[in-house]
Design a protein around this motif. Structure first.
Motif, PDB file in Angstrom:
ATOM      1  N   ALA A 341     -29.910  31.800   8.473  1.00 42.53           N
ATOM      2  CA  ALA A 341     -29.862  32.048   7.203  1.00 42.53           C
ATOM      3  C   ALA A 341     -29.890  30.602   6.798  1.00 42.53           C
ATOM      4  O   ALA A 341     -28.788  29.730   6.678  1.00 42.53           O
ATOM      5  CB  ALA A 341     -28.529  32.736   6.343  1.00 42.53           C
ATOM      6  N   VAL A 352     -33.847  34.141   5.364  1.00 40.28           N
ATOM      7  CA  VAL A 352     -33.124  34.777   6.249  1.00 40.28           C
ATOM      8  C   VAL A 352     -33.757  35.755   7.181  1.00 40.28           C
ATOM      9  O   VAL A 352     -34.724  36.568   6.897  1.00 40.28           O
ATOM     10  CB  VAL A 352     -32.248  35.763   5.226  1.00 40.28           C
ATOM     11  CG1 VAL A 352     -31.234  36.683   6.069  1.00 40.28           C
ATOM     12  CG2 VAL A 352     -31.146  35.101   4.159  1.00 40.28           C
ATOM     13  N   VAL A 367     -30.772  41.791   1.704  1.00 37.64           N
ATOM     14  CA  VAL A 367     -29.934  40.424   1.642  1.00 37.64           C
ATOM     15  C   VAL A 367     -29.317  40.278   0.344  1.00 37.64           C
ATOM     16  O   VAL A 367     -29.950  40.408  -0.874  1.00 37.64           O
ATOM     17  CB  VAL A 367     -30.914  39.190   1.913  1.00 37.64           C
ATOM     18  CG1 VAL A 367     -29.608  38.103   1.860  1.00 37.64           C
ATOM     19  CG2 VAL A 367     -31.556  39.228   3.222  1.00 37.64           C
ATOM     20  N   SER A 368     -28.080  40.044   0.309  1.00 41.52           N
ATOM     21  CA  SER A 368     -27.014  39.949  -1.162  1.00 41.52           C
ATOM     22  C   SER A 368     -26.204  38.629  -0.800  1.00 41.52           C
ATOM     23  O   SER A 368     -25.894  38.403   0.297  1.00 41.52           O
ATOM     24  CB  SER A 368     -26.387  41.202  -1.430  1.00 41.52           C
ATOM     25  OG  SER A 368     -25.617  41.551  -0.401  1.00 41.52           O
ATOM     26  N   GLY A 369     -25.675  38.138  -1.791  1.00 40.49           N
ATOM     27  CA  GLY A 369     -24.814  37.201  -1.940  1.00 40.49           C
ATOM     28  C   GLY A 369     -24.488  36.737  -3.495  1.00 40.49           C
ATOM     29  O   GLY A 369     -24.861  37.338  -4.281  1.00 40.49           O
ATOM     30  N   LEU A 372     -27.003  36.751  -6.284  1.00 41.70           N
ATOM     31  CA  LEU A 372     -28.154  36.951  -5.231  1.00 41.70           C
ATOM     32  C   LEU A 372     -28.602  38.323  -5.361  1.00 41.70           C
ATOM     33  O   LEU A 372     -27.592  39.169  -4.752  1.00 41.70           O
ATOM     34  CB  LEU A 372     -28.201  36.228  -3.854  1.00 41.70           C
ATOM     35  CG  LEU A 372     -29.407  36.793  -3.044  1.00 41.70           C
ATOM     36  CD1 LEU A 372     -30.513  35.800  -3.749  1.00 41.70           C
ATOM     37  CD2 LEU A 372     -29.054  36.039  -1.495  1.00 41.70           C
ATOM     38  N   VAL A 390     -24.396  34.792   2.953  1.00 39.66           N
ATOM     39  CA  VAL A 390     -25.257  36.068   2.717  1.00 39.66           C
ATOM     40  C   VAL A 390     -24.748  37.231   3.543  1.00 39.66           C
ATOM     41  O   VAL A 390     -24.125  36.926   4.542  1.00 39.66           O
ATOM     42  CB  VAL A 390     -26.887  35.730   2.983  1.00 39.66           C
ATOM     43  CG1 VAL A 390     -27.337  34.856   1.960  1.00 39.66           C
ATOM     44  CG2 VAL A 390     -27.102  35.308   4.457  1.00 39.66           C
ATOM     45  N   SER A 401     -22.332  39.363   7.867  1.00 39.13           N
ATOM     46  CA  SER A 401     -22.338  38.292   7.008  1.00 39.13           C
ATOM     47  C   SER A 401     -22.752  36.747   7.892  1.00 39.13           C
ATOM     48  O   SER A 401     -22.288  36.859   8.948  1.00 39.13           O
ATOM     49  CB  SER A 401     -21.220  38.191   5.851  1.00 39.13           C
ATOM     50  OG  SER A 401     -21.131  39.067   5.186  1.00 39.13           O
ATOM     51  N   VAL A 404     -24.746  30.233   4.916  1.00 39.91           N
ATOM     52  CA  VAL A 404     -26.016  29.441   4.878  1.00 39.91           C
ATOM     53  C   VAL A 404     -25.987  28.176   5.143  1.00 39.91           C
ATOM     54  O   VAL A 404     -25.034  27.338   4.638  1.00 39.91           O
ATOM     55  CB  VAL A 404     -26.513  29.773   3.478  1.00 39.91           C
ATOM     56  CG1 VAL A 404     -27.769  28.977   3.011  1.00 39.91           C
ATOM     57  CG2 VAL A 404     -26.605  31.086   2.946  1.00 39.91           C
TER      58      VAL A 404
END
Length: 408
Positions: A341, A352, A367-369, A372, A390, A401, A404
């Protein structure tokens, strides 16, 4: 001010019937369970809520809105005010519910409590309390001579580890054998006390197995004097506590993860990760899953099971050493491997790289964060500032997870 350096050391897996931990353990190895039965006279449950509704299999028909893993309480008569006063010190590991306080599944909390209360003392008088887990420092009464101080640690729902940071450790218990006072009984078998009789105790990390209150005329009149300074009316003392605590007989088992891998030929292997106490006999089973013993290392257990071409929907983990054996059932998911990532500030692109452990189904990954929204793995352009971490989630239930990192 004397502060307690001791802490509880571990908390057990969740009781699948109640959602509360099965037990808490101190550094001496004393493991106590939750008092839930109103019929157990040594651990009286309080506040039974007849409206508790649970979808948990085997859940009790009622559940207390307040119960205890452990409770020690000292009370004494005091002086100093215009009326006879009273003092109370409560030391507890308490289970209750967060939110509105209503008995609602998902709002379970356990907290460590130290509470000091003085009634009818000297208005605006200054007091200091020594108890088994430390000293209070100076406490100033209000205009009616009242002191009311509470420390509660661990009040977020379902964050049961938080109570381990509290100051109520180790668990105090009745003195027994030659150490007990004249006429005092030994604790009932399997308990630290009977929950009702005021009794001498042991276990203070400081050797202060008592409560001493210092303040103007605190032992005046009927107040109990400090035996180490009996002529001093400014000290009140008691070494008698009621103690509630039941030794846990069920260790339980927690299912951390059950994730499968399916290769391109369709062969399935299941990885099962479990937590419990050391030395337990733990097995896993399920549809298409042969009964398999897990290998243990301390409190961690693991097994890899080949299930042919079958992906089991769920597995059941059993601790055969408990009487009766304790079980927990969990859903089987795929696993997600996030190999990288990275963020390029020059192009403002977050990249990613991730893959599911199911090579046949090839499920959708997102993909999430922070700030995001869900995106597919790969280059994600237009990111002014990336999230620190992420999470990649699979449509088949797995997620992982990863931090980054920046690139030039």
């Amino acid at each position: 001010m004397l502060e307690n350096p001791e802490r509880l050391v571990s908390v057990g897996p969740a009781n699948p019937k109640t959602g509360f931990p099965l037990w808490y353990k101190d550094a001496a190895g004393i493991r106590l369970d939750q008092a839930l039965s109103a019929d157990d006279l040594n651990t009286p449950a309080v506040g039974i809520d007849e409206n508790f509704i649970s979808t948990r299999p085997g859940a009790p028909p009622t559940l207390p809105d307040e119960s205890f893993y452990w409770l020690a309480e000292a009370r004494m008569v005091t002086g100093g005010g215009v009326r006879r006063g009273r003092a109370r010190v409560v030391l507890a590991l308490e289970a209750t519910f967060g939110g509105t306080g209503a008995v609602v599944d998902g709002q379970q909390i356990v907290f460590a409590r130290i509470r000091i209360r003085i009634d009818d003392g000297v208005p605006f008088g200054v007091y200091e309390v020594t108890h088994p887990f430390g000293q209070s420092g100076e406490l100033t009464a209000d205009d009616r001579g009242r002191v009311f101080v509470t420390e509660d640690i661990g009040v977020a729902p379902l964050r049961f580890d938080d109570a381990l940071s509290g100051n109520v450790a180790p668990f105090l218990k009745w003195t027994s054998g030659a150490a007990k006072g004249p006429g005092e009984p030994d604790p009932p078998a399997g308990y630290l006390g009977d929950g009702a009789l005021a009794h001498t105790i042991t276990g203070s990390p400081f050797g202060t197995n008592f409560v001493r209150i210092t303040g103007t005329n605190i032992s005046e009149g009927n107040g109990p004097r400090d035996p180490a300074d009996p002529g001093n009316p400014n000290k009140a003392f008691t070494n008698l506590f009621t103690v509630q605590g039941r030794l846990a007989t069920v260790v339980g088992v927690g299912l951390d993860r059950a994730a499968y891998t399916r290769d391109a030929a369709g062969n399935v292997a299941l990885d099962v990760f479990v937590d419990s106490e050391p030395g337990q006999t733990v097995t896993v089973s399920g549809a298409g899953v042969p009964d398999t013993a897990l290998n243990g290392n301390g409190g961690s257990y693991y097994a890899r099971v080949n299930t042919g071409t079958t992906v089991p929907p769920s597995v059941t983990v059993t601790n055969a050493g408990d009487v009766p054996p304790s079980t927990v059932t969990g859903t089987v998911t795929d696993a997600v491997d996030v190999s990288s990532a990275s963020y390029d500030p020059l192009t403002q692109t977050l990249t990613v790289t991730a893959v599911s452990s199911d090579a046949v189904a090839a499920p959708v990954l997102t993909v999430s964060g922070d700030d995001l929204t869900d995106n597919p793995p790969g280059p994600i352009p237009g990111i002014t500032a990336p999230p620190a971490t992420v999470t990649v989630s699979s449509a088949l239930g797995g997620s992982t997870s990863r931090a980054v990192t920046g690139v030039n």
